[in-house]
Design a protein around this motif. Sequence first.
Motif, short mmCIF file in Angstrom:
data_model
loop_
_atom_site.label_atom_id
_atom_site.label_comp_id
_atom_site.label_asym_id
_atom_site.label_seq_id
_atom_site.Cartn_x
_atom_site.Cartn_y
_atom_site.Cartn_z
N ASN A 1 8.28 8.41 7.30
CA ASN A 1 7.08 7.63 7.01
C ASN A 1 6.42 7.11 8.28
N ASN A 2 5.12 7.06 8.24
CA ASN A 2 4.40 6.22 9.20
C ASN A 2 4.57 4.79 8.67
N ASN A 3 3.93 3.81 9.29
CA ASN A 3 4.08 2.43 8.81
C ASN A 3 2.88 1.63 9.29
N LEU B 1 -6.74 4.83 -3.25
CA LEU B 1 -6.09 3.78 -2.45
C LEU B 1 -5.07 4.40 -1.49
N HIS B 2 -4.36 5.42 -1.97
CA HIS B 2 -3.36 6.14 -1.16
C HIS B 2 -4.03 6.80 0.05
N MET B 3 -5.20 7.40 -0.18
CA MET B 3 -5.90 8.09 0.91
C MET B 3 -6.47 7.07 1.91
N LEU C 1 6.03 19.91 -1.77
CA LEU C 1 5.81 20.24 -0.34
C LEU C 1 5.36 19.00 0.43
N HIS C 2 4.50 18.19 -0.22
CA HIS C 2 3.96 16.96 0.39
C HIS C 2 5.12 16.02 0.77
N VAL C 3 6.04 15.83 -0.15
CA VAL C 3 7.15 14.91 0.11
C VAL C 3 8.11 15.53 1.14
N TRP D 1 0.85 -1.22 0.00
CA TRP D 1 0.00 0.00 0.00
C TRP D 1 0.87 1.25 0.00
N TYR D 2 2.12 1.09 0.42
CA TYR D 2 3.04 2.23 0.47
C TYR D 2 3.72 2.51 -0.87
N THR D 3 3.40 1.70 -1.89
CA THR D 3 4.02 1.98 -3.19
C THR D 3 3.19 3.00 -3.97
N LEU E 1 -1.84 18.88 3.00
CA LEU E 1 -1.30 19.12 1.65
C LEU E 1 -1.89 18.09 0.68
N GLY E 2 -2.04 16.84 1.16
CA GLY E 2 -2.67 15.80 0.34
C GLY E 2 -4.09 16.18 -0.02
N CYS E 3 -4.84 16.71 0.95
CA CYS E 3 -6.24 17.11 0.69
C CYS E 3 -6.28 18.22 -0.36
N GLY F 1 -3.75 5.52 10.08
CA GLY F 1 -3.71 6.72 10.92
C GLY F 1 -2.54 7.63 10.57
N SER F 2 -2.19 7.70 9.29
CA SER F 2 -1.01 8.48 8.87
C SER F 2 -1.25 9.98 8.95
N TYR F 3 -2.51 10.39 9.15
CA TYR F 3 -2.83 11.82 9.22
C TYR F 3 -2.59 12.37 10.63
#
Length: 485
Positions: free
Chosen positions: A220-222, A109-111, A210-212, A43-45, A130-132, A118-120
Motif C-alpha cells: 500500500n501507499n499511505n 472516492l477511491h479514485m 489482478l488489481h489486488v 479513505w483506505y477502507t 488496472l483500476g482505470c 499520489g498512489s498512481y
Amino acid sequence: MAHESTYQPQAGIEKWMDDRLPVMRLVHDSFVDFPTPKNLNYWYTFGGILTFCLVAQIATGITLAMHYVANDTMAFASVEHIMRDVNFGWLIRYSHAVGASMFFLAVYLHMFRGMYYGSYKAPREVLWILGCIIFLLMMATGFMGYVLPWGQMSFWGATVITSLFGAIPIIGDPIQQWMLGGFAVGNPALNRFFSLHYLLPFVIFGMVVLHVWALHVPGNNNPTGIDAKGPQDTVPFHPYYTVKDAFGLVIFMLIFAGFVFFAPNALGHPDNYIPANNLVTPAHIVPEWYLLPFYAILRSITFDFGIPFTDIIFIKAKFLGVIAMFASIGVLFVLPWLDTSKVRSMRYRPIMRFFFLIIFLPACVGLGWVGAETPAKVLYQQGEFTYYADYFEGEELTTLTYDTAEERDHAVESLVAVGTEVEIRDGTPFQFQMVHLGLILTIVYFAYFIIIMPLVGIIETPRPMPASIAESVLPRSSASAAAAE
Ligand code: HEM
C-alpha cells in the motif's frame, strides 16, 4: 509489500493442501500477515467496500436474472413482476439499483483518494491502470444495466449513447448497426446488452484479482506517500485493518440501507417507470448520475474543428464531443506520467492540493450538474431580446422596436397591408448558457491533467516531510525509539 511467507500449516489437512495447492498460504500472506502501513486512514477502507459492492451486485444480479425476461415485449412487465410478485423481489431489485449508485460513489472516492495521495505514481502505475480498466468496465456495465428495465430512459439513453458510435466518420454507421443488430435500439440490442451485463461483472472480478495482486507487490501507499522502510512503519493487516475495514463497511452499509428502505428511487429518473416507446421522445434525456460529468463533456463541444473562416472541416462537432469524452477517461490512464512531482502525497504539496480541492473537484461536480441540465438553459443574460422593424417613410429610415416577435409581426402585417416595404431583424442579448459553463469546465478538467499537473510538479517546493511513516504517527522521540528497536 512482497514479503517472506509466515504461514505455518497447523492441522494435517492444512499441511496436505499446502504441498498441493497453497491457497491458505496465499490468503494468510495476503490478508492476515500482510505488512500494511500503520497510518492508513478511512479513505483506505473503500477498496474493501468496493469488493463488497462487486460481490453484492453479482449476488443480487444473478437473483434478478432468474426472474427477468430479456425481450422487448416482456422486459418492463418482468421487472414489475419482480417488484410485486416475487418474494422480496422489491428488496433484491432496489438493492441492485441503489447498489450501482453506491458502487460508483465508492469508486469515485477511491479514485480521488488515489489522486490525492499520489498512489498512481511509481511503482504503482500498473495498479492504477488496472483500476482505470475496471472503471471503464463499470461504466459499460452500469450503462447496459440501465437499459434492461426497458423504460423510457432505458430506451432513449441507449439510443443517444449508441448513436455516438455513428458519429465516427465512414465506419460509424456500420459499427452502430452491427452493435444494435438493426437500424435502431430494439429487441436484438436488449438481448445482447443483457448478455454483456451478465458477463462484464465477472471480467471486473478478474481485473480486481489482478488489481489486488498489483497492490500486494509494492504494498500500500499511505497518506504520507513515504515508502515503508521496515517493521516500525507497518502493522499486520489482520486484525488492524480487517477491523478498520469492517467498521467502514458497516457505516457504508447503513447509508446504503437508508437509500434502499427510505429513498430507493431518489437517484433514479421517474421516466424509467414509463414503458419504452420509440414514438415518444422524453423532453430531457439524461443518463444515471454517475455518468453525468462525461455526458456534459460530450455535449459541451458544439463547434466543428476546421480552418476558421473557410468551409473546411476536419472533425465535426459531434465526433469531437465523442473524442473529448473518451479522452477525459483516457487521460487517467497516463496520469502516472503526467505528474512530474517527486513527492507523492498532496499533504506536502500545498499548490497542487489547492488545484485539486478548489479547482479540480468542484469542476467535476460542476460537470455533473451541467450534464443533468438542458444545454440551452440560460445562467446569465445581459440585455433583453429586442425585435426591430425597419422601413422608409419617404427618405427617412424609421425603426420600430418591440419586446416580442408577435407584437412586431402584428405591426409589420398592417404596414405591409398598406404597401410599405418592411425589413425585420432581431437583437439577441449576450447569454451565458449551461453549454458554455460545460465547455469552461471541460477545459479546466483537461488543463488540470495536461498543464497544471506537469507544471506544478516542476515548480512547486514541497512542505517538509516526516522522515518515516512511524514518525508521522508518533511523537518524534517514540518514533526514533521504535526505529532503534
Ligand atoms: C471494482 C472496483 C475496485 C475494487 C474492488 C478495488 C479494490 C481495491 C483494494 C481492495 C485496494 C486496497 C485497499 C485500498 O487502498 O482501498 C485498492 C487500492 C487501490 N486502488 Fe482500487 N479497486 C477498484 C477500483 C479502482 C479504480 C477504478 C482505481 C483507479 C482508477 C483504483 C485505484 C487504486 C489504487 C491507486 C490503489 C492503491 C491505493 C494506495 O495504496 O494508496 N481502484 N483497490
